[in-house]
Design a protein around this motif. Sequence first.
Motif, PDB file in Angstrom:
ATOM      1  N   PRO A  75       0.809  -1.224   0.000  1.00 26.59           N
ATOM      2  CA  PRO A  75       0.000   0.000   0.000  1.00 26.59           C
ATOM      3  C   PRO A  75       0.839   1.269   0.000  1.00 26.59           C
ATOM      4  N   PHE A  76       2.003   1.243   0.658  1.00 24.08           N
ATOM      5  CA  PHE A  76       2.894   2.404   0.622  1.00 24.08           C
ATOM      6  C   PHE A  76       3.314   2.696  -0.810  1.00 24.08           C
ATOM      7  N   GLU A  77       3.690   1.654  -1.544  1.00 22.92           N
ATOM      8  CA  GLU A  77       4.080   1.832  -2.943  1.00 22.92           C
ATOM      9  C   GLU A  77       2.906   2.303  -3.786  1.00 22.92           C
ATOM     10  N   ALA A  78       1.717   1.809  -3.482  1.00 22.11           N
ATOM     11  CA  ALA A  78       0.539   2.106  -4.304  1.00 22.11           C
ATOM     12  C   ALA A  78       0.052   3.539  -4.137  1.00 22.11           C
ATOM     13  N   PHE A  79       0.156   4.102  -2.937  1.00 20.54           N
ATOM     14  CA  PHE A  79      -0.490   5.381  -2.646  1.00 20.54           C
ATOM     15  C   PHE A  79       0.403   6.601  -2.840  1.00 20.54           C
ATOM     16  N   HIS A  80       1.721   6.449  -2.744  1.00 21.58           N
ATOM     17  CA  HIS A  80       2.602   7.614  -2.720  1.00 21.58           C
ATOM     18  C   HIS A  80       3.316   7.840  -4.054  1.00 21.58           C
ATOM     19  N   ILE A  81       3.385   9.114  -4.459  1.00 16.76           N
ATOM     20  CA  ILE A  81       4.098   9.474  -5.682  1.00 16.76           C
ATOM     21  C   ILE A  81       5.589   9.651  -5.401  1.00 16.76           C
ATOM     22  N   ASP A  82       5.925  10.627  -4.553  1.00 22.63           N
ATOM     23  CA  ASP A  82       7.325  10.942  -4.249  1.00 22.63           C
ATOM     24  C   ASP A  82       7.749  10.155  -3.008  1.00 22.63           C
ATOM     25  N   LYS A  83       8.137   8.914  -3.215  1.00 21.98           N
ATOM     26  CA  LYS A  83       8.442   8.037  -2.087  1.00 21.98           C
ATOM     27  C   LYS A  83       9.700   8.467  -1.344  1.00 21.98           C
ATOM     28  N   GLU A  84      10.676   9.012  -2.064  1.00 22.38           N
ATOM     29  CA  GLU A  84      11.913   9.439  -1.398  1.00 22.38           C
ATOM     30  C   GLU A  84      11.632  10.578  -0.431  1.00 22.38           C
ATOM     31  N   LEU A  85      10.786  11.514  -0.825  1.00 23.01           N
ATOM     32  CA  LEU A  85      10.423  12.618   0.064  1.00 23.01           C
ATOM     33  C   LEU A  85       9.698  12.091   1.296  1.00 23.01           C
ATOM     34  N   VAL A  86       8.782  11.155   1.089  1.00 26.77           N
ATOM     35  CA  VAL A  86       8.028  10.587   2.213  1.00 26.77           C
ATOM     36  C   VAL A  86       8.966   9.856   3.167  1.00 26.77           C
ATOM     37  N   ARG A  87       9.954   9.149   2.615  1.00 29.45           N
ATOM     38  CA  ARG A  87      10.876   8.394   3.467  1.00 29.45           C
ATOM     39  C   ARG A  87      11.697   9.313   4.371  1.00 29.45           C
ATOM     40  N   LYS A  88      11.966  10.532   3.925  1.00 33.42           N
ATOM     41  CA  LYS A  88      12.694  11.482   4.772  1.00 33.42           C
ATOM     42  C   LYS A  88      11.890  11.802   6.030  1.00 33.42           C
ATOM     43  N   TYR A  89      10.585  11.962   5.858  1.00 28.28           N
ATOM     44  CA  TYR A  89       9.727  12.234   7.014  1.00 28.28           C
ATOM     45  C   TYR A  89       9.543  10.984   7.876  1.00 28.28           C
ATOM     46  N   MET A  90       9.688   9.821   7.266  1.00 25.70           N
ATOM     47  CA  MET A  90       9.510   8.571   8.002  1.00 25.70           C
ATOM     48  C   MET A  90      10.704   8.242   8.887  1.00 25.70           C
ATOM     49  N   SER A  91      11.843   8.834   8.610  1.00 27.07           N
ATOM     50  CA  SER A  91      13.069   8.455   9.326  1.00 27.07           C
ATOM     51  C   SER A  91      12.937   8.626  10.833  1.00 27.07           C
ATOM     52  N   SER A  92      12.194   9.637  11.255  1.00 31.23           N
ATOM     53  CA  SER A  92      12.036   9.867  12.700  1.00 31.23           C
ATOM     54  C   SER A  92      11.123   8.829  13.353  1.00 31.23           C
ATOM     55  N   LEU A  93      10.412   8.052  12.544  1.00 33.12           N
ATOM     56  CA  LEU A  93       9.499   7.035  13.077  1.00 33.12           C
ATOM     57  C   LEU A  93      10.140   5.651  13.107  1.00 33.12           C
ATOM     58  N   LEU A  94      11.334   5.529  12.501  1.00 30.84           N
ATOM     59  CA  LEU A  94      11.991   4.233  12.397  1.00 30.84           C
ATOM     60  C   LEU A  94      12.485   3.763  13.761  1.00 30.84           C
ATOM     61  N   ILE A  95      12.114   2.527  14.138  1.00 25.94           N
ATOM     62  CA  ILE A  95      12.557   2.000  15.432  1.00 25.94           C
ATOM     63  C   ILE A  95      13.365   0.716  15.285  1.00 25.94           C
ATOM     64  N   GLY A  96      13.475   0.176  14.079  1.00 27.27           N
ATOM     65  CA  GLY A  96      14.262  -1.032  13.907  1.00 27.27           C
ATOM     66  C   GLY A  96      13.908  -1.766  12.640  1.00 27.27           C
ATOM     67  N   GLU A  97      14.277  -3.039  12.613  1.00 28.90           N
ATOM     68  CA  GLU A  97      14.041  -3.869  11.442  1.00 28.90           C
ATOM     69  C   GLU A  97      13.551  -5.243  11.880  1.00 28.90           C
ATOM     70  N   LEU A  98      13.090  -6.007  10.906  1.00 26.37           N
ATOM     71  CA  LEU A  98      12.700  -7.383  11.196  1.00 26.37           C
ATOM     72  C   LEU A  98      13.923  -8.221  11.549  1.00 26.37           C
ATOM     73  N   GLU A  99      13.712  -9.204  12.415  1.00 24.58           N
ATOM     74  CA  GLU A  99      14.775 -10.172  12.677  1.00 24.58           C
ATOM     75  C   GLU A  99      15.195 -10.827  11.361  1.00 24.58           C
ATOM     76  N   LEU A 100      16.455 -11.190  11.262  1.00 21.95           N
ATOM     77  CA  LEU A 100      16.980 -11.749  10.017  1.00 21.95           C
ATOM     78  C   LEU A 100      16.268 -13.034   9.603  1.00 21.95           C
ATOM     79  N   ASP A 101      15.769 -13.788  10.580  1.00 22.76           N
ATOM     80  CA  ASP A 101      15.104 -15.051  10.256  1.00 22.76           C
ATOM     81  C   ASP A 101      13.612 -14.882   9.985  1.00 22.76           C
ATOM     82  N   GLN A 102      13.138 -13.630  10.020  1.00 18.56           N
ATOM     83  CA  GLN A 102      11.712 -13.374   9.792  1.00 18.56           C
ATOM     84  C   GLN A 102      11.439 -13.180   8.300  1.00 18.56           C
ATOM     85  N   PRO A 103      10.307 -13.698   7.793  1.00 12.26           N
ATOM     86  CA  PRO A 103       9.966 -13.458   6.385  1.00 12.26           C
ATOM     87  C   PRO A 103       9.696 -11.975   6.148  1.00 12.26           C
ATOM     88  N   SER A 104       9.809 -11.550   4.904  1.00 15.98           N
ATOM     89  CA  SER A 104       9.641 -10.126   4.589  1.00 15.98           C
ATOM     90  C   SER A 104       8.204  -9.661   4.726  1.00 15.98           C
TER      91      SER A 104
END
Length: 448
Positions: A75-104
């Motif tokens: 849905p993120f890919e589907a709804f947003h035009i300028d994804k790079e701009l949106v990702r800049k605003y998202m950086s402050s919301l980032l808290i981590g990543e999935l465990e390496l053994d977790q599916p995507s």
Amino acid sequence: MAPLQGPQAGREEPGASPRRFTWEEIGLRTGRGQPQQERWLVINRKVYDISQFYRRHPGGARVISSYAGQDATDPFEAFHIDKELVRKYMSSLLIGELELDQPSFEPAKNKLLVEDFRELNTTVERMGLLNSSHLFFFLLLLHIVLLEAAGWFVLWSFGTSPVPFLISAVLLTMSQSQAGFLQHDLGHLSVFSNTKWNHLFHEFVMSHLKGLSACWWSLHHSQHHAKPNCFHKDPDISMHPFLFTLGKTLSVELGLKKKKFMPYNYQHKYFFITMPLLVVPVFQLYSIYFIVQRKLWRELAWTLTYFIRFFFFFEPLLGVKGVLGLLLLLNVAESILFTWISQMNHIPMHIDYDSNMDWFSTQLQATCNVNQSLFNDWFTGHLNFQIEHHLFPRMPRHNYWKVAPLVKSLCAKHGIEYQSKPLLTGFADILRSLKDSGELWLDAYLHG
């Protein structure tokens, strides 16, 4: 599993190793049934805490919240035009990543389907199918203006007797209906590559040509696209129990709970005098309330120009009472068209609570197509390609027919039904579905 924690506790520090999370942990952060009401979601394996942000989300709090605890990559890919701009605003919301053994993505059982759809998404972009033809949309706008001008010209040239009045009303209804489809294109950001231009023209078409709020429509309609036919998440479904019961699950639930807001076993009959007659008139009134409540003064100014323009052109021909009557007639006539066209793609399809399916499966189980023809394309504003529209909401409508064979191929590969039917069959299926749901409710009500 990590304990539930406050929204700020998991923030990534610059230069630090990313925190790792499992889907089990993420699935608990849905904003429901928790002391802190945390909301997390995943985009491209990165975990974001939207607990404080979701209310400020430009696309609406409910849209982003509908994916809390889930993977929101597609849905993120589907709804947003300028994804790079949106990702800049998202950086402050980032808290981590999935465990390496977790599916995507979760559930992982649809891994191949998700991978194939994302490959299709890449193909769509590479083919330029998200690029619009400005000439196409200019001609659409021109024909809308010409239909309205023709409606006025008929009355001015031939008088207000029943025959020319009826012809004029048909032309004006077609103009309003087609303007509705054009604002739909603009609201989905599918006309211009610049978001700002889409919003400005959306206001012009929706508020000046139709007298409705563009902002209200965007907030409401985006929720529908995020989770179509999902109770509590799709507003088009959530408001129905007061008039209709839809789908097997809700029908049986209402029956077992002895809920009877309406005699649902007759809903396929009273449908004709409820939604098709009321939707647009109610939208018109609520839209004005929404504009004033949100203090959307620019939209208010555009909306006032709609009524001023209408009175300026038609009051000398019809008088004040005649203009008010014509406005009501057009609202009701457009309401009939809008309801039948919009509901034939969804009401007959699967309706249930959100089961956290992948994007492709979610859209395919909730939507169906109407067969292509020049008339169907025009009459429905290309929403006869509802499947393609839901999979790629930013795609300009003139490219739906190009991507349709690719979508059919993907459905065939994974054994997913791709439904397409004649226009009249689509209309009839609305009534068939309502009748079936009403009978399920009655059986549960009487014998549950």
